[in-house]
Design an enzyme around this catalytic site. Structure first.
Site, mmCIF file in Angstrom:
data_model
loop_
_atom_site.group_PDB
_atom_site.id
_atom_site.type_symbol
_atom_site.label_atom_id
_atom_site.label_comp_id
_atom_site.label_asym_id
_atom_site.label_seq_id
_atom_site.Cartn_x
_atom_site.Cartn_y
_atom_site.Cartn_z
ATOM 1 N N GLY A 47 20.366 6.498 46.912
ATOM 2 C CA GLY A 47 19.348 5.568 47.388
ATOM 3 C C GLY A 47 19.999 4.204 47.387
ATOM 4 O O GLY A 47 21.215 4.113 47.481
ATOM 5 N N CYS A 79 26.067 8.997 44.118
ATOM 6 C CA CYS A 79 26.110 7.787 44.939
ATOM 7 C C CYS A 79 25.516 6.588 44.194
ATOM 8 O O CYS A 79 26.153 6.061 43.288
ATOM 9 C CB CYS A 79 25.433 8.032 46.282
ATOM 10 S SG CYS A 79 25.826 6.760 47.497
ATOM 11 N N HIS A 170 27.077 13.200 48.308
ATOM 12 C CA HIS A 170 25.702 13.705 48.178
ATOM 13 C C HIS A 170 25.654 15.226 48.227
ATOM 14 O O HIS A 170 25.465 15.798 49.304
ATOM 15 C CB HIS A 170 24.847 13.159 49.321
ATOM 16 C CG HIS A 170 24.651 11.687 49.252
ATOM 17 N ND1 HIS A 170 23.694 11.103 48.446
ATOM 18 C CD2 HIS A 170 25.295 10.669 49.851
ATOM 19 C CE1 HIS A 170 23.749 9.793 48.573
ATOM 20 N NE2 HIS A 170 24.715 9.490 49.414
ATOM 21 N N GLU A 172 23.341 17.028 47.461
ATOM 22 C CA GLU A 172 21.977 17.469 47.789
ATOM 23 C C GLU A 172 21.729 17.543 49.297
ATOM 24 O O GLU A 172 20.726 18.099 49.732
ATOM 25 C CB GLU A 172 20.956 16.538 47.119
ATOM 26 C CG GLU A 172 20.735 15.184 47.791
ATOM 27 C CD GLU A 172 21.829 14.148 47.508
ATOM 28 O OE1 GLU A 172 22.880 14.510 46.932
ATOM 29 O OE2 GLU A 172 21.627 12.975 47.887
#
Lengths: 196, 294
Positions: A47, A79, A170, A172
């Site tokens: 984010g 991140c 990332h 995810e």
């Protein structure tokens, strides 16, 4: 069942929950600090790190997150989460949680148009891991007890120090759950140790 | 081996913005206020939509000096707007290193027939939509993020609500359909069949969908989140309010905790008056920005 929280103030929360559940643990969105008592491990998602830090302060999460780590419960930062874990940030006087002995550079690969995908070997965890880097940071210096897990060119992009794990990229955002599975295993082991 | 500008990299960038507020700014000072308030990105503009509306004339890409000033002032991502179909404005903004482009109806369209082929670019695009047909067409052209259009520069949430409800309802209808009904639905919506098939398969839009066009208060932002927005764009609402710094903070908090009504009450106290706002029926049809693009 092992319960893993994802700090849900801002960012890619849903994707981490999906990845945790695909890795055989229960995923919970953490919006209030009291919820930290219910979980065995925590993911700090990607984010905007400046936005997340402001919300962490606003909702009094700061000390609670540090205590969570000091209790020996595993934390995985991706991140922006990696930036939150570091104890030094290039060009800034203050770091955030300071739980990992490493210095990081923000937006280190450049702006969005320099964002990229690459295939990486993550030491002892995964070969040919599809890694997605988005305005990503990298680690510029690590302390002696930090184990470097992956590099892009010479930049450190994944590391582990005891029960803390971090990646610039990332995991995810893809269907490759090997890194999340590794973290779930870390959490399961720590849960057993903390219980005994 | 590394790949730039892939779908995952472009769409993923928008995923990182989820649950956040993107604020329109016209200079470095405003950009700083937005960043300090916890905005996840800023949109660098020459004028906010309500001033564009008031000024009339042709609205174009902002002066690169302003965009550069904003890029140098903050570490959060910087977005900028290009006119619909203006290939060169988009290329210029990409060359400057802007993090996200908005092919925006707030500016006067350069092309009334064709939108940009956004797949050609390394930089990701956000585009406006009023319904699933428009959303799917933009995805088909390569948009990596959507925002419902609302009616920009009005401070009136009614159109944003209409468009968000429409998109959400049509996505639900699509998911409930059997596969043999989808081609006819695609024909009726004017939507690419493959995009609809993908939405049906995954049970949701393949890209993030923010709300935009009329958010004026913390409660407006929370309302859009509750209606299913992934985040909120605030244009004129912040810097046309009495006290932008506290207003910006309140909007961010209300977006994060959109179901915590006591918190929204608390953050809405003493932040001054919101922008005045315009009743939609008083806007002449040719002044409606939402009807630009197709």
């Amino acid at each position: 069942m092992t319960k893993i929280g994802v700090l849900g103030l801002q960012g890619a929360v849903r994707e981490h929950i999906r990845s945790i559940e695909a890795s055989g643990a229960k995923g919970l969105v953490i919006k209030k600090k009291e919820q930290l008592d219910d979980i065995d491990g925590l993911i700090l998602p990607g984010g905007e790190s400046t936005t997340m830090r402001r919300l962490i302060d606003k909702y009094d999460f700061f000390d609670a997150l540090i205590n969570f780590g000091k209790k020996g419960k595993p934390i995985f930062g991706t991140c922006a989460g990696l930036i939150l874990l570091a104890d030094g940030i290039v060009g800034q006087d203050h770091a955030h949680l300071g739980l990992m002995d490493m210095k990081v550079a923000r937006n280190a690969f450049g702006r969005q148009k320099e964002s990229f995908e690459a295939s990486l070997d993550v030491k002892g965890i995964a070969e040919n891991f599809e890694a997605v880097f988005i305005r990503a940071p990298y680690v510029v210096e690590v302390g002696e007890t930090v184990e470097v897990l992956a590099k892009v060119n010479d930049a450190i992009v994944a590391a582990k120090q005891g029960h803390y794990l971090c990646s610039s990229f990332h995991p995810e955002l893809t269907n490759d759950h090997r890194l999340t599975k590794f973290f779930v295993k870390m959490v399961e082991e720590s849960k057993n140790e903390l219980a005994s | 081996m590394s790949n730039l500008g892939t779908d995952r990299v472009k769409r993923g960038m928008a995923e990182m913005q989820k649950g956040g507020v993107i604020m329109d700014v016209v200079n470095a000072e405003q950009a700083k206020i937005a960043e300090d308030a916890g905005a996840v990105a800023v949109m660098a503009l020459e004028r906010v939509p309500s001033d564009i509306r008031a000024a009339g004339g042709v609205a174009r890409m902002a002066d690169p000096t302003i965009i550069e000033e904003v890029m140098n002032a903050v570490s959060i991502p910087v977005m900028a707007k290009a006119r619909i179909g203006h290939i060169v404005e988009a290329r210029v903004l990409e060359a400057m290193g802007v993090d996200y482009l908005d092919e925006s109806e707030v500016l006067t369209p350069a092309d009334e027939v064709y939108h940009l082929n956004k797949r050609d670019y390394t930089v990701p695009f956000v585009c406006g939509c009023r319904d699933l047909g428009e959303a799917a067409r933009r995805i088909g052209e390569g948009a990596s993020m959507l925002r419902t259009k609302g009616e920009p520069g009005t401070g009136n949430i009614v159109e944003a609500v209409r468009h968000m409800r429409e998109v959400q309802a049509q996505v639900r209808t699509l998911i409930g359909m059997s596969e043999d009904e989808i081609m006819t639905y695609a024909k009726n919506l004017g939507a690419p069949f493959e995009v609809l098939l993908d939405i049906k398969k995954h049970g949701r839009l393949p890209v993030v969908n923010f709300a935009a066009g009329g958010v004026a208060t913390p409660a407006d932002a929370a309302l859009m989140m509750q209606l299913g927005a992934d985040g909120v764009f605030v244009g004129s609402g912040i810097f046309k309010s009495d006290n932008p710094a506290s207003f910006a903070k309140a909007v961010v908090e209300a977006t994060t905790h959109y179901q915590d009504y006591e918190l929204i009450a608390r953050v809405s106290k003493g932040i001054g008056t919101a922008m005045k706002g315009i009743e939609i029926s008083t806007i002449a049809p040719e002044q409606r920005m939402q009807d630009r693009g197709w």
